[in-house]
Enzyme design. Structure first.
Site, short mmCIF file in Angstrom:
data_model
loop_
_atom_site.label_atom_id
_atom_site.label_comp_id
_atom_site.label_asym_id
_atom_site.label_seq_id
_atom_site.Cartn_x
_atom_site.Cartn_y
_atom_site.Cartn_z
N ASP A 14 36.68 27.70 39.97
CA ASP A 14 36.42 28.97 40.69
C ASP A 14 37.59 29.95 40.56
OD1 ASP A 14 33.98 27.81 41.79
OD2 ASP A 14 35.29 26.71 43.16
N HIS A 42 29.78 30.65 36.56
CA HIS A 42 30.64 31.72 36.07
C HIS A 42 30.03 33.07 36.44
CE1 HIS A 42 32.59 28.85 32.89
NE2 HIS A 42 32.81 28.50 34.15
#
Length: 431
Positions: A14, A42
Site C-alpha cells: 500500500d 493498485h
C-alpha cells in the site's frame, strides 16, 4: 540502449506503487507483473478519475504500453475477465496489449474456499489473508499438483488433472475444515469456457522480454505487496505467499537479473500495515487517526482499515539491503501536514535494554522490541500537490534530507497527492 527498471514496495504494501508505475510508464514500452495475484490493489488517479487494478499491470492506462503477466503471478481467470470488462467499459483497449505466460498457476474456486476455511479455523490467530486463494494456489505450485494457464488448452488432460487436485482439496474442505465441497463439473465448465480467450493472449514471456531488451526497449517490472510481506524475508508467518522483493523479478518473469538497471523502492512518509502481524511503530492514538483519515488508509482490495505508524528506518534499511535499491520514491508526504512533530524509528530496543539497528528474522522477534525514535519538527504548511523541492516548507525538506542520511539512499521521486501530476521526479530511473 533501453533501461530495465523495477518498481516495488519497501514496507507492508500500500505504498503507492500503482501511481508511480503509471507515471513512469510514460517512458516504458513494457510493464510486467512478476508475482502475487489479484490480492494486489493498485490505485491510479488520473485527472481526478480513480481506477483500481488488481491483476493487470498499471501500465494498461497508457495506450502505447504492452502489459505482461509473468509466470510468477497466480492468475484467477474470472478475476482477470472482470478487470478486462471494467477497463473496456471505460474505453481502455486491453486484448491487443495484454500478454500472459502459459506458466502462470491458476487460481480456481477451491483455492478460495480453502483460503477462507483456513482463516476461519485459525480464529484469533488468523493471518489476515484477502481470501482470494493466493496462498493455496502457490501451495499447489510448490507441491507440483497445480494447474497452469497452458493446461486449459488441452481440455481432456485438464479435466483429468482437475479431478485429481479437487479430490485432495475437497477432502481437506469437508473432512478437516468441516466446510462444503466445491463442485467439480461447475469448476471444469467455467474454466474451459475461458480457455480460448486466454489462449489468444498467451506468449513466451521470457523470449518476448529478451527480444525487447535486445531491441533497446524500456521495460518496467511492477511489484505487488511489499518487502516486509515477502515469504522469505518478511515478518513470517504474517506474510504473503510470493517473493515480493527484487529477486522475484527474475524467477517470476524469466528475465535475467544481470540486465536490471535500476531498482526503485516505494516508501510512504510514514508506515501502514493491513491485517494481522507485528508492527513496532504502530500508532493507536490521535496521530494514528490523523494519518489514517488524511491518508485514506483503507485497503484497495479488501476495504479493510490500515494500521498507521511512524516511518520505520530499521525495516527500511533491511528493504534496501534485500532489494539493492538504487533510489527511493517517497509517497504521501502531504499526509504529515499539520503535525507538530514527526518521528523516525532509528533503532529497536530489545528486552535486555540493548538497542539494535537490525530487524529480527521472524514475527516473534518484532513483537519483543520497542521503537527508538528520532524526533524532528513538523510543519503546518500545505504540501499537497507541490511539484518541486523549493515549494516545500523547510521542515519538510529537513525531514526528507534526514531520511536520506539515515538510509544512505537517495530519494529520487516525491509524491504529494494521489494524481499522477502531483509528483516531482528529481532523478528519473529511465535516464
Amino acid at each position: 540502449m533501453g533501461k530495465n527498471v523495477v518498481v516495488l514496495g519497501t514496507q507492508w504494501g500500500d505504498e503507492g506503487k500503482g501511481k508511480i508505475v503509471d507515471l513512469l510508464t510514460e517512458q516504458a514500452k513494457y510493464v510486467v507483473r512478476y508475482q502475487g495475484g489479484h490480492n494486489a490493489g493498485h490505485t491510479l488517479v488520473i485527472d481526478g478519475v480513480k481506477t483500481v487494478l488488481h491483476l493487470i499491470p498499471s501500465g494498461i492506462l497508457r495506450d502505447n504500453v504492452k502489459c505482461i503477466i509473468g509466470n510468477g503471478v497466480v492468475l484467477a481467470p474470472d478475476a482477470l475477465m472482470k478487470e478486462i470488462s471494467m477497463l473496456k467499459e471505460r474505453g481502455v483497449p486491453v486484448e491487443d496489449r495484454l500478454l500472459i505466460s502459459e506458466a502462470c498457476p491458476l487460481i480456481l474456486p477451491f483455492h478460495c474456499a480453502v483460503d477462507i476455511a483456513r482463516e476461519k479455523a485459525r480464529g484469533n490467530k488468523a493471518i489476515g489473508t484477502t481470501g482470494r486463494g493466493i496462498g493455496p494456489a502457490y501451495e499447489d505450485k510448490v507441491s507440483r499438483r497445480g494447474l497452469r494457464v497452458g493446461d486449459l488448452f488441452n481440455a481432456e488432460l485438464f479435466a483429468e488433472k482437475l479431478k485429481e487436485v479437487m479430490k485432495y482439496h475437497n477432502f481437506m474442505l469437508t473432512e478437516y475444515y468441516g466446510a462444503e465441497a466445491v463442485d467439480y463439473q461447475t469448476t471444469l465448465d467455467d474454466a474451459l469456457a475461458m480457455a480460448d480467450y486466454l489462449k489468444s493472449m498467451c506468449v513466451d514471456v521470457t523470449e518476448m522480454l529478451d527480444q525487447a531488451r535486445k531491441a533497446g526497449e524500456n521495460i518496467l517490472f511492477e511489484g505487488a505487496q511489499g518487502t516486509l510481506l515477502d515469504i522469505d524475508h518478511g515478518t513470517y508467518p504474517f506474510v504473503t505467499s510470493s517473493n515480493t522483493t527484487a529477486g522475484g523479478v527474475a524467477t517470476g518473469s524469466g528475465f535475467g537479473p544481470c540486465h536490471l538497471d535500476y531498482v526503485l523502492g516505494i516508501m510512504k512518509a510514514y508506515t501502514t500495515r493491513v491485517g494481522a502481524g507485528p508492527f513496532p511503530t504502530e500508532l493507536e492514538c490521535e496521530i494514528g487517526d490523523h494519518l489514517g483519515t488524511k491518508g485514506h488508509e483503507f485497503g484497495a482490495t479488501t476495504g479493510r482499515k490500515r494500521r498507521p505508524g511512524w516511518l520505520d528506518a530499521v525495516a527500511m534499511k533491511r528493504a534496501i539491503q534485500i532489494n539493492s535499491l538504487t533510489g527511493i520514491c517517497l509517497t504521501k508526504l502531504d499526509v504529515l501536514d499539520g503535525l507538530e512533530e514527526v518521528k523516525i524509528c532509528v533503532g529497536y530496543q530489545q528486552p535486555d535494554g540493548t538497542v539494535t539497528t537490525v530487524t529480527p528474522l521472524a514475527a516473534e522477534g518484532y513483537e519483543l522490541v520497542t521503537p527508538v525514535y528520532e524526533t524532528l519538527p513538523g510543519w503546518s504548511e500545505n504540501t499537497f500537490g507541490v511539484t518541486s523541492m523549493d515549494q516545500l516548507p523547510q521542515a519538510a525538506v529537513n525531514y526528507i534530507k534526514r531520511i536520506e542520511e539515515i538510509l544512505e539512499t537517495p530519494i529520487d521521486i516525491i509524491s504529494t497527492g494521489p494524481d499522477r501530476n502531483e509528483t516531482f521526479i528529481r532523478v528519473s530511473p529511465f535516464n
